[in-house]
Design a protein around this motif. Structure first.
Motif, PDB file in Angstrom:
ATOM      1  N   ILE A  56       6.842 -48.279 -24.715  1.00 12.12           N
ATOM      2  CA  ILE A  56       6.323 -49.338 -23.862  1.00 12.12           C
ATOM      3  C   ILE A  56       6.672 -48.976 -22.427  1.00 12.12           C
ATOM      4  CG2 ILE A  56       6.531 -51.766 -23.197  1.00 12.12           C
ATOM      5  CD1 ILE A  56       6.983 -52.448 -26.083  1.00 12.12           C
ATOM      6  N   GLU A  57       5.671 -48.788 -21.598  1.00 10.59           N
ATOM      7  CA  GLU A  57       5.878 -48.379 -20.222  1.00 10.59           C
ATOM      8  C   GLU A  57       6.216 -49.567 -19.328  1.00 10.59           C
ATOM      9  OE1 GLU A  57       6.029 -45.335 -19.581  1.00 10.59           O
ATOM     10  OE2 GLU A  57       4.902 -44.307 -21.141  1.00 10.59           O
ATOM     11  N   LYS A  58       6.797 -49.271 -18.182  1.00  9.62           N
ATOM     12  CA  LYS A  58       7.188 -50.328 -17.260  1.00  9.62           C
ATOM     13  C   LYS A  58       6.573 -50.179 -15.870  1.00  9.62           C
ATOM     14  CE  LYS A  58      11.603 -51.305 -19.515  1.00  9.62           C
ATOM     15  NZ  LYS A  58      13.080 -51.458 -19.324  1.00  9.62           N
ATOM     16  N   LYS A  59       6.053 -49.018 -15.568  1.00  9.51           N
ATOM     17  CA  LYS A  59       5.538 -48.757 -14.232  1.00  9.51           C
ATOM     18  C   LYS A  59       4.052 -49.095 -14.130  1.00  9.51           C
ATOM     19  CE  LYS A  59       5.192 -45.067 -10.777  1.00  9.51           C
ATOM     20  NZ  LYS A  59       5.427 -43.625 -10.526  1.00  9.51           N
ATOM     21  N   SER A  60       3.668 -49.807 -13.073  1.00 16.10           N
ATOM     22  CA  SER A  60       2.262 -50.165 -12.865  1.00 16.10           C
ATOM     23  C   SER A  60       1.449 -48.923 -12.498  1.00 16.10           C
ATOM     24  CB  SER A  60       2.139 -51.198 -11.746  1.00 16.10           C
ATOM     25  OG  SER A  60       2.784 -52.403 -12.088  1.00 16.10           O
ATOM     26  N   LYS A  61       0.171 -48.918 -12.906  1.00 17.39           N
ATOM     27  CA  LYS A  61      -0.727 -47.814 -12.592  1.00 17.39           C
ATOM     28  C   LYS A  61      -2.099 -48.361 -12.209  1.00 17.39           C
ATOM     29  CE  LYS A  61       1.600 -43.932 -13.484  1.00 17.39           C
ATOM     30  NZ  LYS A  61       1.575 -42.673 -12.732  1.00 17.39           N
ATOM     31  N   ASN A  62      -2.816 -47.581 -11.433  1.00 17.53           N
ATOM     32  CA  ASN A  62      -4.153 -47.965 -10.970  1.00 17.53           C
ATOM     33  C   ASN A  62      -5.218 -47.041 -11.536  1.00 17.53           C
ATOM     34  OD1 ASN A  62      -2.846 -49.865  -9.306  1.00 17.53           O
ATOM     35  ND2 ASN A  62      -2.739 -48.413  -7.607  1.00 17.53           N
ATOM     36  N   PHE A  63      -6.331 -47.638 -11.953  1.00 19.12           N
ATOM     37  CA  PHE A  63      -7.442 -46.878 -12.505  1.00 19.12           C
ATOM     38  C   PHE A  63      -8.728 -47.164 -11.746  1.00 19.12           C
ATOM     39  CE2 PHE A  63      -4.571 -46.252 -15.909  1.00 19.12           C
ATOM     40  CZ  PHE A  63      -5.033 -45.206 -16.689  1.00 19.12           C
ATOM     41  N   LEU A  64      -9.548 -46.143 -11.612  1.00 22.96           N
ATOM     42  CA  LEU A  64     -10.906 -46.305 -11.110  1.00 22.96           C
ATOM     43  C   LEU A  64     -11.836 -46.215 -12.308  1.00 22.96           C
ATOM     44  CD1 LEU A  64     -12.789 -46.607  -8.678  1.00 22.96           C
ATOM     45  CD2 LEU A  64     -12.891 -44.096  -8.560  1.00 22.96           C
ATOM     46  N   LEU A  65     -12.564 -47.296 -12.589  1.00 16.53           N
ATOM     47  CA  LEU A  65     -13.471 -47.368 -13.723  1.00 16.53           C
ATOM     48  C   LEU A  65     -14.899 -47.230 -13.211  1.00 16.53           C
ATOM     49  CD1 LEU A  65     -11.865 -50.483 -15.440  1.00 16.53           C
ATOM     50  CD2 LEU A  65     -11.154 -48.078 -15.587  1.00 16.53           C
ATOM     51  N   ILE A  66     -15.611 -46.235 -13.715  1.00 20.03           N
ATOM     52  CA  ILE A  66     -16.933 -45.904 -13.193  1.00 20.03           C
ATOM     53  C   ILE A  66     -17.971 -45.965 -14.313  1.00 20.03           C
ATOM     54  CG2 ILE A  66     -18.282 -44.215 -11.901  1.00 20.03           C
ATOM     55  CD1 ILE A  66     -15.580 -42.915 -11.094  1.00 20.03           C
ATOM     56  N   GLY A  67     -19.018 -46.764 -14.113  1.00 19.50           N
ATOM     57  CA  GLY A  67     -20.131 -46.817 -15.051  1.00 19.50           C
ATOM     58  C   GLY A  67     -21.336 -46.131 -14.437  1.00 19.50           C
TER      59      GLY A  67
END
Length: 312
Positions: A56-67
């Protein structure tokens, strides 16, 4: 009529909702924070073993979602663009829908500025990532890209019984849906039509609302499907199938860990934002770009920082 395709929302829920992945070396250094789950460890051994055990991770991450409307990066445009942040400690997902007609500065573009969705056509996912980061003051950790075929494939796998959505008469007539107006259960291909529809007074703004609506609805579907031992046993194969329908820089072990984290430590709050925000743009027309949304970047970047709880 040009077809507009929706990004893979299921993938966002299964892996990006728990998108606090870290490198293998980082995982080794933080072994004391790991919380292995015996039931899932047995499934890993029996099916497809990740390189690293589940944590179980604790660090926030950002994603770019492209359609996109095509799997050919050179011949397609990104018609759905979302910035997603997963905050595991707060059990939150924050989704920012970036309007495709936003008039932005595109690195190395001959006119310097054009529509946001032109960046993908000009330089693929990497140029779009650079454009989003430069114009909106955010950092992207990972990218996920999907076309319409991948969306339908995964939607039919994760939500074979469909999702309940509100369908209007104008939508039924425009999309040739075989349903009556009102609350209806739509499946893969029809859900794709639902999230791409924009031929009403709300235009792209309504389309963005429907994209966010469907994504939020999928959260419970994912939890329901994998809440039992039988569901957990199928989990590695589902992750593998998902990654076959999505182009991403995530490795299998990362995706598995993210999805499993979401199931065992489920998100309780999904927050959404549309950019440009209200009263922060003008409708303009430029010959080289067509009809665009000319943004007040200061207002929108401030709104994004406030939404993400980021300091200057």
């Amino acid at each position: 009529m040009k077809k507009i395709w929706m990004i893979f929302l299921v993938y966002a829920v299964m892996t990006l909702t728990a998108c606090a992945s870290s490198s293998s070396e980082s995982n080794k250094n933080k072994a004391e924070d790991a919380k292995p789950i015996k039931a899932i460890e047995k499934v890993i051994e029996k099916n497809i073993p990740p390189v690293e055990p589940f944590r179980i991770e604790k660090k926030s991450k950002n994603f770019l979602l492209i359609g996109v409307d095509s799997s050919d990066e050179k011949a397609s445009r990104s018609d759905t663009i979302m910035f997603a942040r997963y905050e595991p400690l707060e059990k939150k997902i924050k989704l920012i829908s970036l309007m495709r007609d936003s008039y932005v500065k595109i690195p190395n573009h001959p006119f310097k500025y054009s529509k946001l969705n032109h960046a993908y056509n000009l330089g693929g996912k990497n140029l779009l990532k650079e454009t989003v980061e430069e114009n909106f003051g955010v950092k992207v950790d990972h990218i996920a890209v999907i076309d319409f075929i991948g969306f339908v494939n995964i939607m039919d796998t994760i939500a074979p019984e469909g999702l309940d959505v509100e369908v209007s008469k104008s939508m039924i007539e425009d999309l040739n849906l075989k349903v009556e107006p009102g609350k209806q259960k739509l499946h893969g291909a029809d859900l794709l039509s639902y999230v791409r529809f924009r031929h009403d007074k709300m235009s792209d703004f309504g389309r963005v609302n429907r994209q966010q609506e469907v994504l939020i609805s999928l959260k419970e579907k994912v939890l329901d499907q994998f809440s039992s031992l039988e569901g957990i046993a199928k989990f590695p194969e589902v992750i593998k199938f998902t990654m076959q329908n999505v182009e991403t820089d995530l490795k299998f072990d990362e995706a598995f860990s993210l999805g499993a984290s979401f199931i065992l430590n489920p998100v309780t709050d999904i927050q959404t934002l549309r950019v440009p925000v209200s009263n922060s743009f003008e409708n303009k027309y430029f010959q080289h770009a067509g009809a665009v949304l000319k943004l007040n970047f200061e207002k929108n970047e401030e709104a994004i920082k406030l939404f993400l709880n980021e300091d200057d």
